[in-house]
Design a protein around this motif. Structure first.
Motif, PDB file in Angstrom:
ATOM      1  N   SER A 111      11.561 -50.790  -7.659  1.00 17.70           N
ATOM      2  CA  SER A 111      11.384 -52.241  -7.524  1.00 17.70           C
ATOM      3  C   SER A 111      12.028 -52.751  -6.246  1.00 17.70           C
ATOM      4  CB  SER A 111      11.990 -52.964  -8.732  1.00 17.70           C
ATOM      5  OG  SER A 111      11.362 -52.568  -9.932  1.00 17.70           O
ATOM      6  N   ARG A 112      13.219 -52.289  -5.971  1.00 19.17           N
ATOM      7  CA  ARG A 112      13.918 -52.717  -4.761  1.00 19.17           C
ATOM      8  C   ARG A 112      13.172 -52.258  -3.510  1.00 19.17           C
ATOM      9  NH1 ARG A 112      20.070 -51.277  -6.938  1.00 19.17           N
ATOM     10  NH2 ARG A 112      20.303 -53.179  -8.206  1.00 19.17           N
ATOM     11  N   GLU A 113      12.625 -51.051  -3.568  1.00 20.40           N
ATOM     12  CA  GLU A 113      11.870 -50.529  -2.419  1.00 20.40           C
ATOM     13  C   GLU A 113      10.603 -51.351  -2.185  1.00 20.40           C
ATOM     14  OE1 GLU A 113       9.625 -46.381  -1.088  1.00 20.40           O
ATOM     15  OE2 GLU A 113      11.169 -46.342  -2.649  1.00 20.40           O
ATOM     16  N   ARG A 114       9.903 -51.681  -3.259  1.00 24.17           N
ATOM     17  CA  ARG A 114       8.681 -52.481  -3.139  1.00 24.17           C
ATOM     18  C   ARG A 114       8.983 -53.874  -2.590  1.00 24.17           C
ATOM     19  NH1 ARG A 114       3.898 -51.493  -6.260  1.00 24.17           N
ATOM     20  NH2 ARG A 114       3.846 -49.427  -7.222  1.00 24.17           N
ATOM     21  N   LEU A 115      10.052 -54.485  -3.094  1.00 25.00           N
ATOM     22  CA  LEU A 115      10.421 -55.816  -2.612  1.00 25.00           C
ATOM     23  C   LEU A 115      10.785 -55.788  -1.134  1.00 25.00           C
ATOM     24  CD1 LEU A 115      12.584 -57.437  -5.437  1.00 25.00           C
ATOM     25  CD2 LEU A 115      10.332 -58.163  -4.656  1.00 25.00           C
ATOM     26  N   ALA A 116      11.559 -54.784  -0.744  1.00 19.63           N
ATOM     27  CA  ALA A 116      11.995 -54.673   0.643  1.00 19.63           C
ATOM     28  C   ALA A 116      10.813 -54.450   1.589  1.00 19.63           C
ATOM     29  CB  ALA A 116      12.999 -53.537   0.787  1.00 19.63           C
ATOM     30  N   ALA A 117       9.782 -53.767   1.097  1.00 17.68           N
ATOM     31  CA  ALA A 117       8.601 -53.505   1.931  1.00 17.68           C
ATOM     32  C   ALA A 117       7.822 -54.780   2.204  1.00 17.68           C
ATOM     33  CB  ALA A 117       7.708 -52.477   1.248  1.00 17.68           C
ATOM     34  N   GLY A 118       7.975 -55.780   1.352  1.00 16.21           N
ATOM     35  CA  GLY A 118       7.295 -57.045   1.559  1.00 16.21           C
ATOM     36  C   GLY A 118       5.865 -57.035   1.062  1.00 16.21           C
ATOM     37  N   PRO A 119       5.239 -58.202   1.027  1.00 17.96           N
ATOM     38  CA  PRO A 119       3.867 -58.321   0.539  1.00 17.96           C
ATOM     39  C   PRO A 119       2.860 -57.923   1.616  1.00 17.96           C
ATOM     40  CG  PRO A 119       4.642 -60.454   1.241  1.00 17.96           C
ATOM     41  CD  PRO A 119       5.807 -59.507   1.415  1.00 17.96           C
ATOM     42  N   PRO A 120       1.608 -57.679   1.233  1.00 15.72           N
ATOM     43  CA  PRO A 120       0.589 -57.407   2.241  1.00 15.72           C
ATOM     44  C   PRO A 120       0.331 -58.659   3.071  1.00 15.72           C
ATOM     45  CG  PRO A 120      -0.418 -57.676   0.085  1.00 15.72           C
ATOM     46  CD  PRO A 120       1.062 -57.635  -0.134  1.00 15.72           C
ATOM     47  N   PRO A 121      -0.036 -58.507   4.345  1.00 13.71           N
ATOM     48  CA  PRO A 121      -0.278 -59.680   5.182  1.00 13.71           C
ATOM     49  C   PRO A 121      -1.522 -60.439   4.739  1.00 13.71           C
ATOM     50  CG  PRO A 121      -0.945 -57.691   6.318  1.00 13.71           C
ATOM     51  CD  PRO A 121      -0.228 -57.244   5.082  1.00 13.71           C
ATOM     52  N   ALA A 122      -1.539 -61.732   4.989  1.00 17.81           N
ATOM     53  CA  ALA A 122      -2.717 -62.549   4.679  1.00 17.81           C
ATOM     54  C   ALA A 122      -3.840 -62.203   5.648  1.00 17.81           C
ATOM     55  CB  ALA A 122      -2.375 -64.033   4.781  1.00 17.81           C
ATOM     56  N   SER A 123      -5.053 -62.190   5.155  1.00 13.64           N
ATOM     57  CA  SER A 123      -6.200 -61.928   6.019  1.00 13.64           C
ATOM     58  C   SER A 123      -6.456 -63.142   6.904  1.00 13.64           C
ATOM     59  CB  SER A 123      -7.441 -61.638   5.176  1.00 13.64           C
ATOM     60  OG  SER A 123      -7.841 -62.806   4.470  1.00 13.64           O
ATOM     61  N   ALA A 124      -7.240 -62.934   7.957  1.00  7.82           N
ATOM     62  CA  ALA A 124      -7.586 -64.042   8.853  1.00  7.82           C
ATOM     63  C   ALA A 124      -8.354 -65.116   8.098  1.00  7.82           C
ATOM     64  CB  ALA A 124      -8.410 -63.514  10.027  1.00  7.82           C
TER      65      ALA A 124
END
Length: 234
Positions: A111-124
């Motif tokens: 969970s900590r690793e996933r959070l630290a990686a951040g969310p996927p970027p928003a598309s254009a």
């Protein structure tokens, strides 16, 4: 602490076969209030999981989030795609109440690793859609003469501008109080000006007129600028 004791006892009595359990939420922080509930994530090997249940136990409101390993990972993937992280946050920041053969510790590390990686970027496309909606609603606010309608417009703009600022910066989103908390951590100065401006705009203070709109426009500029004329979707 009393809330930890009660949570541990609840998990032992309801889920003696639990592979892992976490106590999380505001109750574990300095933000605890008289209405804070016990958010408890429980990992089972099978049925009756997965399910969610709200209850009152020994006077405490409790939210149970009962998962299997498979359903936990399914929810984690859904959260990541939506850029919201309540389950990941609860497991990453929560207190381990049960941990069979390191299952809980491993889930917490993931969970900590996933959070630290951040969310996927928003598309254009998504960014343009959000810019358009924010631009259009901001124009509505500028022309609004009804104080009751203004309240709704400001509330909508506050949420949309906060979300766009977080997306532009590559941060996790949140709902309700968590949207405020996410922005306060990611951009404290912007959070302060945006929320203060919204409060002033809702109050109709003539001295503060236009300040909120200016801050929202700053968010738009950081995301590529206002967008209205030329916007088209099939």
């Amino acid at each position: 602490m009393e809330h930890v004791r009660i949570a541990e006892a609840l998990v032992r009595s309801r889920f003696p076969e639990a592979q892992a359990a976490f106590l999380a939420g505001s109750v574990m922080t300095h933000r605890r209030t008289s209405t804070s509930d016990l958010d408890i994530v429980v990992l089972l090997t099978g049925p009756p999981a997965p399910f969610r249940e709200s209850l009152v136990h020994e006077g405490w409101p409790v939210e149970l989030f009962v998962q299997t390993d498979a359903s936990w990972h399914l929810f984690a993937e859904r959260e990541t795609a939506a850029r919201r992280s309540p389950l990941l946050t609860m497991c990453a920041e929560g207190l381990l109440l049960a941990d069979v053969e390191g299952v809980g510790a491993a889930l917490q590390a993931e969970s900590r690793e996933r959070l630290a990686a951040g969310p996927p970027p928003a598309s254009a496309t998504e960014t343009e859609d959000r810019r358009y909606t924010l631009t259009d609603t901001l124009d509505d606010l500028r022309g609004c003469t009804d104080p009751l309608e203004r309240t709704y417009l400001v509330a909508d703009l506050l949420q949309r501008a906060s979300e766009l600022a977080l997306l532009t910066g590559g941060h996790w989103l949140g709902g309700g109080k968590w949207l405020s908390r996410r922005l306060a951590v990611a951009a404290p100065e912007l959070h302060g000006r945006l929320t203060a401006g919204a409060a002033a705009e809702m109050s109709g203070s003539p001295r503060e007129e236009g300040i909120f709109a200016d801050v929202v426009k700053e968010v738009l500029e950081a995301a590529g600028g206002p967008l209205w004329a030329g916007y088209i979707r099939s």
